[in-house]
Design a protein around this motif. Sequence first.
Motif, PDB file in Angstrom:
ATOM      1  N   ILE A  57      40.795  28.286  39.856  1.00  0.00           N
ATOM      2  CA  ILE A  57      39.618  27.426  39.833  1.00  0.00           C
ATOM      3  C   ILE A  57      38.817  27.586  41.123  1.00  0.00           C
ATOM      4  O   ILE A  57      37.581  27.529  41.117  1.00  0.00           O
ATOM      5  CB  ILE A  57      40.014  25.949  39.598  1.00  0.00           C
ATOM      6  CG1 ILE A  57      38.766  25.095  39.348  1.00  0.00           C
ATOM      7  CG2 ILE A  57      40.834  25.407  40.771  1.00  0.00           C
ATOM      8  CD1 ILE A  57      39.083  23.688  38.890  1.00  0.00           C
ATOM      9  N   THR A  58      39.511  27.839  42.220  1.00  0.00           N
ATOM     10  CA  THR A  58      38.831  28.030  43.512  1.00  0.00           C
ATOM     11  C   THR A  58      37.948  29.269  43.476  1.00  0.00           C
ATOM     12  O   THR A  58      36.785  29.237  43.895  1.00  0.00           O
ATOM     13  CB  THR A  58      39.869  28.155  44.653  1.00  0.00           C
ATOM     14  OG1 THR A  58      40.704  26.998  44.652  1.00  0.00           O
ATOM     15  CG2 THR A  58      39.182  28.296  45.995  1.00  0.00           C
ATOM     16  N   GLU A  59      38.499  30.357  42.946  1.00  0.00           N
ATOM     17  CA  GLU A  59      37.723  31.591  42.863  1.00  0.00           C
ATOM     18  C   GLU A  59      36.530  31.415  41.938  1.00  0.00           C
ATOM     19  O   GLU A  59      35.401  31.803  42.266  1.00  0.00           O
ATOM     20  CB  GLU A  59      38.610  32.735  42.354  1.00  0.00           C
ATOM     21  CG  GLU A  59      37.891  34.081  42.358  1.00  0.00           C
ATOM     22  CD  GLU A  59      38.326  35.006  41.233  1.00  0.00           C
ATOM     23  OE1 GLU A  59      37.763  36.100  41.131  1.00  0.00           O
ATOM     24  OE2 GLU A  59      39.217  34.615  40.463  1.00  0.00           O
ATOM     25  N   LYS A  87      48.572  46.981  41.158  1.00  0.00           N
ATOM     26  CA  LYS A  87      49.544  47.034  42.259  1.00  0.00           C
ATOM     27  C   LYS A  87      49.434  45.799  43.145  1.00  0.00           C
ATOM     28  O   LYS A  87      50.442  45.224  43.574  1.00  0.00           O
ATOM     29  CB  LYS A  87      49.313  48.295  43.094  1.00  0.00           C
ATOM     30  CG  LYS A  87      49.609  49.599  42.359  1.00  0.00           C
ATOM     31  CD  LYS A  87      49.219  50.800  43.209  1.00  0.00           C
ATOM     32  CE  LYS A  87      49.364  52.108  42.439  1.00  0.00           C
ATOM     33  NZ  LYS A  87      48.882  53.268  43.222  1.00  0.00           N
ATOM     34  N   LYS A  88      48.212  45.387  43.429  1.00  0.00           N
ATOM     35  CA  LYS A  88      48.004  44.244  44.329  1.00  0.00           C
ATOM     36  C   LYS A  88      48.427  42.934  43.679  1.00  0.00           C
ATOM     37  O   LYS A  88      48.979  42.056  44.343  1.00  0.00           O
ATOM     38  CB  LYS A  88      46.542  44.202  44.772  1.00  0.00           C
ATOM     39  CG  LYS A  88      46.232  45.309  45.788  1.00  0.00           C
ATOM     40  CD  LYS A  88      44.755  45.527  45.998  1.00  0.00           C
ATOM     41  CE  LYS A  88      44.542  46.752  46.899  1.00  0.00           C
ATOM     42  NZ  LYS A  88      43.152  47.205  46.938  1.00  0.00           N
ATOM     43  N   MET A  89      48.175  42.806  42.370  1.00  0.00           N
ATOM     44  CA  MET A  89      48.620  41.590  41.691  1.00  0.00           C
ATOM     45  C   MET A  89      50.144  41.518  41.676  1.00  0.00           C
ATOM     46  O   MET A  89      50.714  40.424  41.769  1.00  0.00           O
ATOM     47  CB  MET A  89      48.067  41.545  40.266  1.00  0.00           C
ATOM     48  CG  MET A  89      46.547  41.443  40.172  1.00  0.00           C
ATOM     49  SD  MET A  89      45.824  40.183  41.264  1.00  0.00           S
ATOM     50  CE  MET A  89      46.513  38.686  40.589  1.00  0.00           C
ATOM     51  N   TYR A  90      50.798  42.676  41.589  1.00  0.00           N
ATOM     52  CA  TYR A  90      52.265  42.650  41.639  1.00  0.00           C
ATOM     53  C   TYR A  90      52.756  42.263  43.035  1.00  0.00           C
ATOM     54  O   TYR A  90      53.759  41.542  43.169  1.00  0.00           O
ATOM     55  CB  TYR A  90      52.860  44.001  41.226  1.00  0.00           C
ATOM     56  CG  TYR A  90      54.355  43.907  41.025  1.00  0.00           C
ATOM     57  CD1 TYR A  90      54.879  43.371  39.858  1.00  0.00           C
ATOM     58  CD2 TYR A  90      55.246  44.307  42.023  1.00  0.00           C
ATOM     59  CE1 TYR A  90      56.246  43.246  39.673  1.00  0.00           C
ATOM     60  CE2 TYR A  90      56.621  44.184  41.846  1.00  0.00           C
ATOM     61  CZ  TYR A  90      57.116  43.650  40.670  1.00  0.00           C
ATOM     62  OH  TYR A  90      58.469  43.509  40.506  1.00  0.00           O
ATOM     63  N   ILE A 105      47.713  35.886  53.947  1.00  0.00           N
ATOM     64  CA  ILE A 105      48.038  37.200  53.378  1.00  0.00           C
ATOM     65  C   ILE A 105      47.734  37.199  51.879  1.00  0.00           C
ATOM     66  O   ILE A 105      47.122  38.137  51.354  1.00  0.00           O
ATOM     67  CB  ILE A 105      49.520  37.550  53.632  1.00  0.00           C
ATOM     68  CG1 ILE A 105      49.759  37.758  55.121  1.00  0.00           C
ATOM     69  CG2 ILE A 105      49.914  38.802  52.846  1.00  0.00           C
ATOM     70  CD1 ILE A 105      51.225  37.885  55.496  1.00  0.00           C
ATOM     71  N   LYS A 106      48.133  36.136  51.187  1.00  0.00           N
ATOM     72  CA  LYS A 106      47.881  36.040  49.749  1.00  0.00           C
ATOM     73  C   LYS A 106      46.382  36.090  49.453  1.00  0.00           C
ATOM     74  O   LYS A 106      45.934  36.789  48.539  1.00  0.00           O
ATOM     75  CB  LYS A 106      48.480  34.740  49.190  1.00  0.00           C
ATOM     76  CG  LYS A 106      49.992  34.770  49.032  1.00  0.00           C
ATOM     77  CD  LYS A 106      50.525  33.429  48.563  1.00  0.00           C
ATOM     78  CE  LYS A 106      50.099  33.119  47.149  1.00  0.00           C
ATOM     79  NZ  LYS A 106      50.696  31.862  46.641  1.00  0.00           N
ATOM     80  N   ALA A 107      45.623  35.333  50.236  1.00  0.00           N
ATOM     81  CA  ALA A 107      44.173  35.292  50.020  1.00  0.00           C
ATOM     82  C   ALA A 107      43.554  36.669  50.232  1.00  0.00           C
ATOM     83  O   ALA A 107      42.665  37.090  49.471  1.00  0.00           O
ATOM     84  CB  ALA A 107      43.539  34.270  50.961  1.00  0.00           C
ATOM     85  N   ASP A 108      44.042  37.387  51.237  1.00  0.00           N
ATOM     86  CA  ASP A 108      43.501  38.713  51.545  1.00  0.00           C
ATOM     87  C   ASP A 108      43.818  39.692  50.412  1.00  0.00           C
ATOM     88  O   ASP A 108      42.939  40.452  49.957  1.00  0.00           O
ATOM     89  CB  ASP A 108      44.094  39.219  52.868  1.00  0.00           C
ATOM     90  CG  ASP A 108      43.479  40.538  53.300  1.00  0.00           C
ATOM     91  OD1 ASP A 108      42.241  40.617  53.324  1.00  0.00           O
ATOM     92  OD2 ASP A 108      44.238  41.482  53.601  1.00  0.00           O
ATOM     93  N   VAL A 109      45.066  39.673  49.936  1.00  0.00           N
ATOM     94  CA  VAL A 109      45.466  40.575  48.850  1.00  0.00           C
ATOM     95  C   VAL A 109      44.692  40.237  47.573  1.00  0.00           C
ATOM     96  O   VAL A 109      44.206  41.124  46.863  1.00  0.00           O
ATOM     97  CB  VAL A 109      46.989  40.490  48.597  1.00  0.00           C
ATOM     98  CG1 VAL A 109      47.375  41.330  47.371  1.00  0.00           C
ATOM     99  CG2 VAL A 109      47.771  40.969  49.810  1.00  0.00           C
ATOM    100  N   GLN A 110      44.546  38.943  47.300  1.00  0.00           N
ATOM    101  CA  GLN A 110      43.839  38.522  46.091  1.00  0.00           C
ATOM    102  C   GLN A 110      42.374  38.940  46.147  1.00  0.00           C
ATOM    103  O   GLN A 110      41.818  39.421  45.157  1.00  0.00           O
ATOM    104  CB  GLN A 110      43.941  37.011  45.910  1.00  0.00           C
ATOM    105  CG  GLN A 110      43.249  36.520  44.638  1.00  0.00           C
ATOM    106  CD  GLN A 110      43.578  35.078  44.325  1.00  0.00           C
ATOM    107  OE1 GLN A 110      44.744  34.720  44.192  1.00  0.00           O
ATOM    108  NE2 GLN A 110      42.560  34.249  44.221  1.00  0.00           N
ATOM    109  N   ASN A 111      41.739  38.767  47.293  1.00  0.00           N
ATOM    110  CA  ASN A 111      40.332  39.161  47.433  1.00  0.00           C
ATOM    111  C   ASN A 111      40.156  40.662  47.210  1.00  0.00           C
ATOM    112  O   ASN A 111      39.185  41.102  46.586  1.00  0.00           O
ATOM    113  CB  ASN A 111      39.796  38.764  48.813  1.00  0.00           C
ATOM    114  CG  ASN A 111      39.596  37.265  48.930  1.00  0.00           C
ATOM    115  OD1 ASN A 111      39.406  36.581  47.923  1.00  0.00           O
ATOM    116  ND2 ASN A 111      39.653  36.745  50.148  1.00  0.00           N
TER     117      ASN A 111
END
Length: 240
Positions: A91-93, A24-27, A2-8
Motif C-alpha cells: 500500500i505504501t508503494e 532474483k531481487k524478490m527472492y 536494505i529491504k527498501a533498497d532491494v525492493q526499489n
Amino acid sequence: MIKADVQNNAIKDVNSDNYAEAAKKMYVLYEIDKKDTINLYLSTSYYLKVKDYDSALINYKELNKLNYTGRGMEYYAVNKKTNVDELYFSITERDSYVKAGMAEKPRNVVAVSKRNEILLNMGFIYREKKDLAAAENCYKQLVAYDPTSVDGYLELAYLSLDKKKAIGEQMSVLGTSKAEMLTYDNLKIKMDDIVKGAIKYLEKANALQPSDKTVSDLLLKLYRSMDLIAEYNALKAKTN
C-alpha cells in the motif's frame, strides 16, 4: 533500509521489463524476511514470465510446502502512462505512485487464493520437463484442494490421453506371434482403463461447466471411441 533498497531496485527492474533480475531481487527480499511470503510468490511469477522454469519450479515447491494461498489485501491503481490497472507490492508503494501523480484510481482488493494457480503452473512445468507422474500429482492435489476446478480435471484428462497415446505406440509395433498378441490384448485392456479414467475426469468438468465446448467435444469423442452410445447421445442432445 536494505529491504527498501532491494525492493526499489526490483520495482525499477519490473518497470523496465527486466523480470529475470526482478525475480532474483524478490527472492532476496524473501530470504531477508521469510514471513513476507508474497515476495517468494512474486519472484516465482517473474521467473515463469521469462520461462526460467527451473528457478520457478524451485520456488513453486517451496510455496507448495508452505501451503501458500496469498489470501489478504492487494493494492491496485491505474498507471497514467499505460492506462493499465497494476498490482503494487504494498500500500505504501501504491500510494507513493498516486501521490507523485503517476497513478490514479487506487483500490484495495481482497485477494483470492493463489493455490489453484500454483498447482496448475507446477503441473505445467512438470509436463514441459516430461515428468508426467509429478504433473499428475500436482493436478490431483489441485482437485483435492478445489473440487470445482475445471482446469484441474481437464489437465488430468489430457495426461490420461498422453498415457493412451504412449500405449498405442507400444501396440503399433507388435507382431502376430502368440506372445505378442497376448501383450497386445493386455495393453488394450490397460488403454481402455485409462480412457475410462479420462472420461470420469471430463464428466466432472462437464458437470461443473456444461457450456465449455472443449470439454464436451473431447468427452463426445471418447464416448464414441468406447462405444458408449447412450452416453454419447445424451450429451450430444444437451450440446445441440
